[in-house]
Design an enzyme around this catalytic site. Structure first.
Site, PDB file in Angstrom:
ATOM      1  CD  GLN A 179     -67.659  26.285  -1.786  1.00 18.65           C
ATOM      2  OE1 GLN A 179     -68.162  27.453  -2.158  1.00 18.65           O
ATOM      3  NE2 GLN A 179     -68.693  25.424  -1.390  1.00 18.65           N
ATOM      4  CB  ILE A 181     -69.575  26.495  -6.044  1.00 17.33           C
ATOM      5  CG1 ILE A 181     -70.266  26.932  -4.698  1.00 17.33           C
ATOM      6  CG2 ILE A 181     -70.006  25.353  -6.039  1.00 17.33           C
ATOM      7  CD1 ILE A 181     -71.685  27.232  -4.017  1.00 17.33           C
ATOM      8  CE  LYS A 182     -68.185  31.849  -1.632  1.00 16.16           C
ATOM      9  NZ  LYS A 182     -68.960  30.450  -1.818  1.00 16.16           N
ATOM     10  CG  HIS A 183     -66.771  35.386  -8.354  1.00 16.73           C
ATOM     11  ND1 HIS A 183     -66.983  35.546  -7.121  1.00 16.73           N
ATOM     12  CD2 HIS A 183     -67.204  35.568  -9.373  1.00 16.73           C
ATOM     13  CE1 HIS A 183     -67.774  36.877  -7.509  1.00 16.73           C
ATOM     14  NE2 HIS A 183     -68.471  36.219  -8.726  1.00 16.73           N
ATOM     15  CG  LEU A 184     -59.324  32.646  -7.750  1.00 15.31           C
ATOM     16  CD1 LEU A 184     -58.474  33.670  -7.659  1.00 15.31           C
ATOM     17  CD2 LEU A 184     -58.686  31.685  -6.804  1.00 15.31           C
TER      18      LEU A 184
END
Length: 383
Positions: A179, A181-184
């Site tokens: 999603q 705002i996640k790391h990837l």
């Protein structure tokens, strides 16, 4: 906000080039780019049975479905998580049974899990809060002892490990999030890793109506032979949860950068841990010795003498995007039927704050934030 909690990493030129290739191909649904992204993730995570989906919520839904979650069944879960962990349980018609968390970490309490197991329990689910693995070995042994599938919500925990091994080694199902705002980030998306080959084969069907798309279509996503040769078997009617080539193109553009992003999160988290090591007002959450956190955010706990909400107001006013990230799910009216005594959850929920620790911050930024947190905590003592 001077120091935001989240910032989307996006290699714009790389992503646009890959998206342009998809758009010019005339095929934007699941095809070559999805296959390439899936293979890249398998290599990075050291797994074989990975299925790409359009969200982590979808991955969780499929995991619950394969585990047999439905009307008349129960799922033992944590309330201290994103609602996406628990809404699929409700949507599948099962009952949520809350297990408490350890107040010093926010991780699900294995001892309380075992107390809540009944003959109706179809799955145990937990989240690796802020990217820090729970005690994966103990939870895995509980699942094995009682023959109950273990589902790991790893939305926060891309790249985290336990005892230097992939966290997916310790669960029947592991669900990742891509999603925004996640790391990837692939814009939105998710992945399901299955321990068992049979579950993997079923997951591939359930994410696309019930067809095994890999068997029915070629790498480009074109039908192999006649359309009516593909069948949907009884009991395997699925969902429209597949990832498309546009999202996969963005994900592929991110892959060369992911290790650097994770390293930056961890280095910044280390600054906070050292800064708060001797503080009497702010305490880092406890990290199990075998856990290597991905530090999606940096969670710490205020002492009982600090007015936590006042501290957050002061930090936000000073330009620090501190916050709670998630509220305990049992506080929502939708989950009131599952109300339970959760003293550890209450204590953690009342004291937790999360700080930004992402790739967009320097070590100097984190030193400044840590000092500001300490100073403002001293100004926020409860009356």
């Amino acid at each position: 906000m001077k120091y935001p909690m989240f910032k989307v990493h996006m290699p714009v030129d790389d992503a646009l080039n890959k998206i342009e290739s998809v758009l010019r191909s005339g095929f934007v649904n699941e095809g070559i780019e999805v296959t390439q992204f899936q293979d890249a993730l398998k290599d990075y995570l050291h797994v074989d049975n990975l299925v790409l989906m359009n969200s982590c919520t979808s991955a969780l839904t499929v995991a619950y479905k394969i585990a047999g979650v439905g009307p008349g069944t129960e799922v033992i879960s944590t309330a201290m998580t994103c609602i996406a962990t628990n809404t699929p349980i409700e949507n599948l018609g099962a009952k949520i049974v809350w297990a408490d968390v350890l107040p010093e970490s926010g991780s699900i309490d294995p001892k309380d899990i075992e107390k809540k197991i009944t003959n109706k329990t179809k799955a145990i689910v937990f989240v690796n809060w802020a990217g820090t693995p729970c005690d994966l070995e103990v939870i895995a042994k509980l699942g094995q002892k009682y023959g109950i599938p273990v589902i790991q919500d790893a939305a926060h925990a891309f790249g985290a490990t336990w005892d230097a091994k992939p966290i997916s080694d310790y669960a029947d199902f592991t669900c990742y999030s891509f999603q925004a705002i996640k790391h990837l980030s692939s814009g939105d998306g998710g992945a399901l890793v299955c321990k068992k080959a049979d579950d993997f084969q079923l997951a591939k069907k359930l994410k696309w109506f019930g067809y095994d798309r890999d068997a029915a279509k070629d790498e480009k996503g074109e039908w192999k032979g006649q359309r009516w040769s593909a069948d949907i078997c009884a009991g395997e009617v699925g969902f429209k949860f597949n990832m498309n080539n546009i999202s996969a193109a963005i994900g592929l553009a991110q892959m060369p950068y992911i290790q650097g992003l994770l390293d930056a999160h961890r280095h910044n988290a280390d600054v906070y841990t050292k800064a708060f090591a001797k503080s009497s007002l702010i305490m880092p959450i406890q990290i199990p010795q075998k856990a290597k956190s991905s530090y999606w955010v940096y969670t710490c706990l205020t002492s009982s003498s600090v007015d936590r909400d006042l501290l957050l107001e002061k930090l936000n006013a000073a330009g620090v995007g501190a916050g709670l990230v998630h509220l305990s799910n049992d506080m929502y009216s939708a989950f009131k039927p599952y109300e339970s005594s959760l003293p550890g959850t209450r204590l953690f929920g009342d004291r937790q704050i999360s700080l930004p620790c992402g790739w967009w911050l320097t070590k100097e930024n984190c030193f400044e934030i840590a000092q500001l947190v300490e100073d403002l905590a001293a100004e926020s003592l409860s009356a």
